[in-house]
Write an enzyme that holds these catalytic residues in place. Sequence first.
Site, PDB file in Angstrom:
ATOM      1  N   ASP A  35      44.805  40.207  55.557  1.00 23.80           N
ATOM      2  CA  ASP A  35      44.306  41.421  55.722  1.00 23.80           C
ATOM      3  C   ASP A  35      44.275  42.663  56.633  1.00 23.80           C
ATOM      4  O   ASP A  35      44.974  42.128  57.631  1.00 23.80           O
ATOM      5  CB  ASP A  35      43.148  41.721  55.552  1.00 23.80           C
ATOM      6  CG  ASP A  35      41.862  42.636  55.402  1.00 23.80           C
ATOM      7  OD1 ASP A  35      42.201  43.334  54.030  1.00 23.80           O
ATOM      8  OD2 ASP A  35      42.205  43.378  56.208  1.00 23.80           O
ATOM      9  N   GLU A  54      44.498  46.332  58.540  1.00 17.25           N
ATOM     10  CA  GLU A  54      43.916  47.688  58.612  1.00 17.25           C
ATOM     11  C   GLU A  54      44.995  49.236  58.281  1.00 17.25           C
ATOM     12  O   GLU A  54      45.624  48.683  59.858  1.00 17.25           O
ATOM     13  CB  GLU A  54      42.550  47.477  59.226  1.00 17.25           C
ATOM     14  CG  GLU A  54      41.536  46.598  58.610  1.00 17.25           C
ATOM     15  CD  GLU A  54      40.589  47.635  57.579  1.00 17.25           C
ATOM     16  OE1 GLU A  54      40.954  48.021  57.287  1.00 17.25           O
ATOM     17  OE2 GLU A  54      40.573  46.164  56.666  1.00 17.25           O
ATOM     18  N   HIS A  76      35.758  46.282  56.951  1.00 15.52           N
ATOM     19  CA  HIS A  76      36.600  46.383  57.105  1.00 15.52           C
ATOM     20  C   HIS A  76      37.076  46.088  58.546  1.00 15.52           C
ATOM     21  O   HIS A  76      38.216  47.183  59.318  1.00 15.52           O
ATOM     22  CB  HIS A  76      36.609  47.922  57.250  1.00 15.52           C
ATOM     23  CG  HIS A  76      36.190  48.197  55.542  1.00 15.52           C
ATOM     24  ND1 HIS A  76      36.950  48.608  54.870  1.00 15.52           N
ATOM     25  CD2 HIS A  76      34.576  48.892  55.482  1.00 15.52           C
ATOM     26  CE1 HIS A  76      36.411  48.989  53.621  1.00 15.52           C
ATOM     27  NE2 HIS A  76      34.736  49.462  53.757  1.00 15.52           N
ATOM     28  N   ASP A 129      37.321  40.151  57.402  1.00 10.53           N
ATOM     29  CA  ASP A 129      37.677  40.591  55.812  1.00 10.53           C
ATOM     30  C   ASP A 129      38.670  39.257  55.456  1.00 10.53           C
ATOM     31  O   ASP A 129      38.524  39.034  54.494  1.00 10.53           O
ATOM     32  CB  ASP A 129      38.839  41.753  54.932  1.00 10.53           C
ATOM     33  CG  ASP A 129      37.734  43.148  55.235  1.00 10.53           C
ATOM     34  OD1 ASP A 129      36.243  42.815  55.657  1.00 10.53           O
ATOM     35  OD2 ASP A 129      37.786  44.284  54.904  1.00 10.53           O
TER      36      ASP A 129
END
Length: 223
Positions: free
Chosen positions: A23, A25, A181, A186
């Site tokens: 994941d 960001e 987030h 996540d």
Amino acid sequence: MADKSDLNALSGRFRGFYPVVIDVETAGFNAKTDALLEVAAVTLKMDQDGWLQPDETLHFHVEPFEGAILEPAALAFNGIDPTNPLRGAVSEYDALHEIFKVVRKGIKDRGCNRAIIVAHNATFDHSFMAAAAERCSLKRNPFHPFATFDTAALSGLVLGQTVLAKACITAGIAFDSSQAHSALYDTNQTALLFCELVNRWKRLGGWPLALEESSLEDTSAED
């Protein structure tokens, strides 16, 4: 046909692919121009009975690359302050170099041929990982250049849900929206979700496949 022990191995389950949950960001949607700010990875393993489970976790806050765009709306959404020194951010090179090193070792240790990214809406995460690797001139990228396992699509099929939080809850996995987030949170929840989807298919009798040896040999000959 491969024996049961092979089918219970990670290399036998995914056609030689080594699945790694990722994941990211970011500071926008454009992998070429917008900053990668955080990345987490969870490797996976099979137990002796062929049940998939999380293994090792890696997590890095990442410094924006030189000239990167920081979209205010994206920063407001994920709550990241790229200038905060308490983030302990590292360069894209350091983050990806460490992830790639662990992934390559996992490929070797598990007898796999190549890694494959598992992610929720995987095209997004794959594109940012590939763009960062290209910027850093990391030529030994262990991940498949385009194939992914997308838990959004798999969850839509199995659970009737495509949003990560709703898919987790439907699958019986706790999900704390206040931690969403965060790449680390996540990724961990996506790893649990992917394992549940794979293991549920096994519990329902979908794996191992009930195919004759000749059928498998014919398919292999066509590849």
